[in-house]
Design an enzyme around this catalytic site. Structure first.
Site, PDB file in Angstrom:
ATOM      1  N   CYS A  18       0.649  -0.940   0.090  1.00  0.00           N
ATOM      2  CA  CYS A  18       0.065   0.049  -0.021  1.00  0.00           C
ATOM      3  C   CYS A  18       0.823   1.134  -0.248  1.00  0.00           C
ATOM      4  O   CYS A  18       1.865   1.158   0.806  1.00  0.00           O
ATOM      5  CB  CYS A  18      -0.859  -0.104   1.211  1.00  0.00           C
ATOM      6  SG  CYS A  18      -1.915   1.326   1.358  1.00  0.00           S
ATOM      7  N   HIS A  25      -8.835  -4.056  -2.698  1.00  0.00           N
ATOM      8  CA  HIS A  25      -7.997  -3.185  -1.772  1.00  0.00           C
ATOM      9  C   HIS A  25      -8.506  -1.829  -1.629  1.00  0.00           C
ATOM     10  O   HIS A  25      -8.667  -1.202  -0.534  1.00  0.00           O
ATOM     11  CB  HIS A  25      -6.602  -3.106  -2.426  1.00  0.00           C
ATOM     12  CG  HIS A  25      -5.620  -2.617  -1.592  1.00  0.00           C
ATOM     13  ND1 HIS A  25      -4.495  -3.139  -0.934  1.00  0.00           N
ATOM     14  CD2 HIS A  25      -5.230  -1.159  -1.797  1.00  0.00           C
ATOM     15  CE1 HIS A  25      -3.784  -2.222  -0.644  1.00  0.00           C
ATOM     16  NE2 HIS A  25      -4.450  -0.986  -0.926  1.00  0.00           N
ATOM     17  N   GLU A  26      -8.867  -1.214  -2.825  1.00  0.00           N
ATOM     18  CA  GLU A  26      -9.400   0.112  -2.762  1.00  0.00           C
ATOM     19  C   GLU A  26     -10.693   0.529  -2.303  1.00  0.00           C
ATOM     20  O   GLU A  26     -10.926   1.566  -1.757  1.00  0.00           O
ATOM     21  CB  GLU A  26      -9.068   0.873  -3.912  1.00  0.00           C
ATOM     22  CG  GLU A  26      -7.848   0.959  -4.955  1.00  0.00           C
ATOM     23  CD  GLU A  26      -6.644   1.305  -4.114  1.00  0.00           C
ATOM     24  OE1 GLU A  26      -6.926   2.371  -3.394  1.00  0.00           O
ATOM     25  OE2 GLU A  26      -5.590   1.088  -4.272  1.00  0.00           O
ATOM     26  N   HIS A  44     -10.114   0.591   1.196  1.00  0.00           N
ATOM     27  CA  HIS A  44      -9.691   1.792   1.599  1.00  0.00           C
ATOM     28  C   HIS A  44     -10.991   2.738   1.998  1.00  0.00           C
ATOM     29  O   HIS A  44     -10.972   3.890   3.033  1.00  0.00           O
ATOM     30  CB  HIS A  44      -8.822   2.532   0.741  1.00  0.00           C
ATOM     31  CG  HIS A  44      -7.439   2.393   0.892  1.00  0.00           C
ATOM     32  ND1 HIS A  44      -6.838   2.771   1.974  1.00  0.00           N
ATOM     33  CD2 HIS A  44      -6.444   2.121  -0.218  1.00  0.00           C
ATOM     34  CE1 HIS A  44      -5.641   2.365   1.844  1.00  0.00           C
ATOM     35  NE2 HIS A  44      -5.278   1.836   0.701  1.00  0.00           N
TER      36      HIS A  44
END
Length: 184
Positions: free
Chosen positions: A102, A144-145, A148
């Site tokens: 990251c 992954h995003e 976030h």
């Protein structure tokens, strides 16, 4: 006015740990943010970025960009919701040779079990709604995003899956290598 690339915020910045707000205004300020994020993403080297969420530049909005490789166009995803996903393949994290990292946690890596295929609902930069199915590396980036956008870092996923985290270190010949991070 020349658009600047906003800097990436790093842990322990609090914006990384809070769920982001939905985008409700699709206006010039949003377009300016997206253009700045594009510059940040394409100028990031070592490691090269393949995705960037607005929270990573300190803006708590549900927005992220993807660029899986140098030939890919940058894609914009706003207000993402994973509608469905295939099960995560059964394999131990150590048998997976792909390490996730990251930009907001420099030099830390880990194995994360991610679904190989998912269906995502999102809006584009004009506010138009889309539902699309993604697979492979792009599906991993999207997960992954999207994490976030929900205040979840990949390190949390590694620990939830009882995996190991690694950091970049130097060996006796001063070459970069990975060594396991020991956690308290």
């Amino acid at each position: 006015m020349k658009q600047t690339a906003p800097p990436i915020v790093e842990v322990p910045h609090s914006v990384l740990f809070e769920p982001a707000k939905r985008v409700v205004k699709f206006d010039d300020s949003l377009r300016t943010l997206i253009e700045g994020m594009k510059k940040t993403l394409v100028t990031k080297k070592n490691p090269k970025g393949v995705g960037l969420a607005a929270v990573q530049v300190g803006i708590p909005l549900q927005l992220f960009l993807t660029k899986p490789d140098t030939k890919s166009q940058i894609r914009v995803f706003i207000n993402p919701t994973i509608e469905s996903f295939d099960p995560v393949p059964e394999q131990s994290p150590e048998k997976n040779d792909t390490l996730e990292g990251c930009l907001s946690i420099p030099n830390v890596w880990g194995h994360v079990g991610r679904s190989p295929k998912l269906t995502l609902s999102y809006q584009d930069e004009t506010g138009a709604p889309h539902t699309e199915t993604f697979s492979g590396f792009l599906a991993t980036i999207i997960q992954h995003e999207t994490d976030h956008c929900n205040g979840i870092l990949f390190t949390r996923r590694v620990l939830e899956q009882q995996g190991k985290l690694y950091q970049i270190a130097k060996d006796k010949d001063n070459k970069e290598m990975l060594e396991e991070l020991s956690l308290p």
